[in-house]
Design an enzyme around this catalytic site. Structure first.
Site, PDB file in Angstrom:
ATOM      1  N   SER A 142       0.850  -1.197   0.000  1.00 24.30           N
ATOM      2  CA  SER A 142       0.000   0.000   0.000  1.00 24.30           C
ATOM      3  C   SER A 142       0.879   1.237   0.000  1.00 24.30           C
ATOM      4  CB  SER A 142      -0.889   0.022   1.249  1.00 24.30           C
ATOM      5  OG  SER A 142      -1.550   1.273   1.371  1.00 24.30           O
ATOM      6  N   TYR A 157      -1.604  -0.407  10.270  1.00 26.60           N
ATOM      7  CA  TYR A 157      -1.768  -0.963   8.926  1.00 26.60           C
ATOM      8  C   TYR A 157      -0.550  -0.681   8.059  1.00 26.60           C
ATOM      9  CZ  TYR A 157      -3.666  -1.268   4.149  1.00 26.60           C
ATOM     10  OH  TYR A 157      -3.866  -1.557   2.812  1.00 26.60           O
TER      11      TYR A 157
END
Length: 252
Positions: A142, A157
């Site tokens: 990501s 995350y």
């Protein structure tokens, strides 16, 4: 026929990657977690275009199930494709949870770690004996792990995704004697079900995200799926240990 395993392919990026890989003539073993219907929809989409796919359940957050999954994959490879190995692994399954550092519980942190980092690590380890020499691995990371993608609430995350970026480089180094290439893709804001269907629940955020993106829109799963399919293909035979941001120029 070559065969790819794509985790988390019941929707979103994984679904798109599985379909695009199949379009290029590769058989697909795809996994689903809590969405078996979505897994079967992906199989149906692939079969509609003349491809071959098998959907299997997998809890990426429970590494104790990986040995049984290995055995199931070996059986499916033999029964469906008359093969003992597969060629490509796409470690895509995951989830996101937004929580400021001061509010993040150990339970949330550990769940993210098990699914986003420990899961790909030990699933790859378990499947490595079945992965053919000259194969390819793609890890879905990501842009939250990059400076341009920093957003409050995603510290845990993004930390796991940053760890996955490092793991990608080590995999590329360690697996290179077998000719196995390993890369990662880092999507930007992409219209998926991640974050409990955040884009559906909060459509008002889309214009703001599009305004921060050089190409003027948020990403779609097919934008990322096409890149993943390209990275596992022969077209990318000289590309390894790379993390490719696929974000349309977010915060450019």
């Amino acid at each position: 026929m070559k065969v790819a395993i794509v985790t988390g392919a019941s929707s979103g990026i994984g679904q798109s990657a599985a379909i695009e890989i199949a379009r290029r003539g590769t058989g697909v073993i795809l996994t689903y977690g809590s969405n078996p219907r979505g897994g079967q929809e992906t199989v149906a989409a692939i079969e509609k275009e003349g491809g071959t796919a098998v959907a299997l359940p997998l809890d990426l957050g429970d590494s104790s199930t990986f040995a049984a999954f290995h055995d199931t994959v070996a059986r499916v490879l033999h029964d469906t494709w008359r093969r003992d190995t597969f060629d490509h692994l796409v470690n895509n399954a995951g989830f996101a949870r937004s929580s400021l550092i001061e509010d993040t519980t150990e339970e949330t942190f550990d769940r993210l770690m098990r699914v986003l980092l420990k899961g790909p690590y030990f699933l790859t380890q378990r499947l490595l004996p079945l992965l053919a020499d000259g194969g390819a691995i793609v890890n879905t990371s990501s842009n939250a792990a990059a400076t341009a993608g920093l957003e409050p609430g995603y510290s845990a995350y993004a930390s796991m995704k940053g760890g996955l970026d490092v793991l990608t480089r080590y995999m590329a180094k360690e697996f290179s004697p077998r000719g196995i290439r390993v890369n990662s893709v880092s999507p930007g804001s992409t219209r998926t079900r991640i974050g409990d269907d955040a884009f559906t629940r909060f459509p008002e955020v889309v214009p703001a995200l599009a305004a921060r993106t050089a190409l003027g829109r948020v990403g779609e799963p097919d934008d990322i799926g096409a890149m993943i399919a390209t990275l596992v293909s022969e077209e990318s035979r000289w590309v390894t240990a790379q993390n490719i941001e696929v974000s349309g120029g977010y915060n450019l």
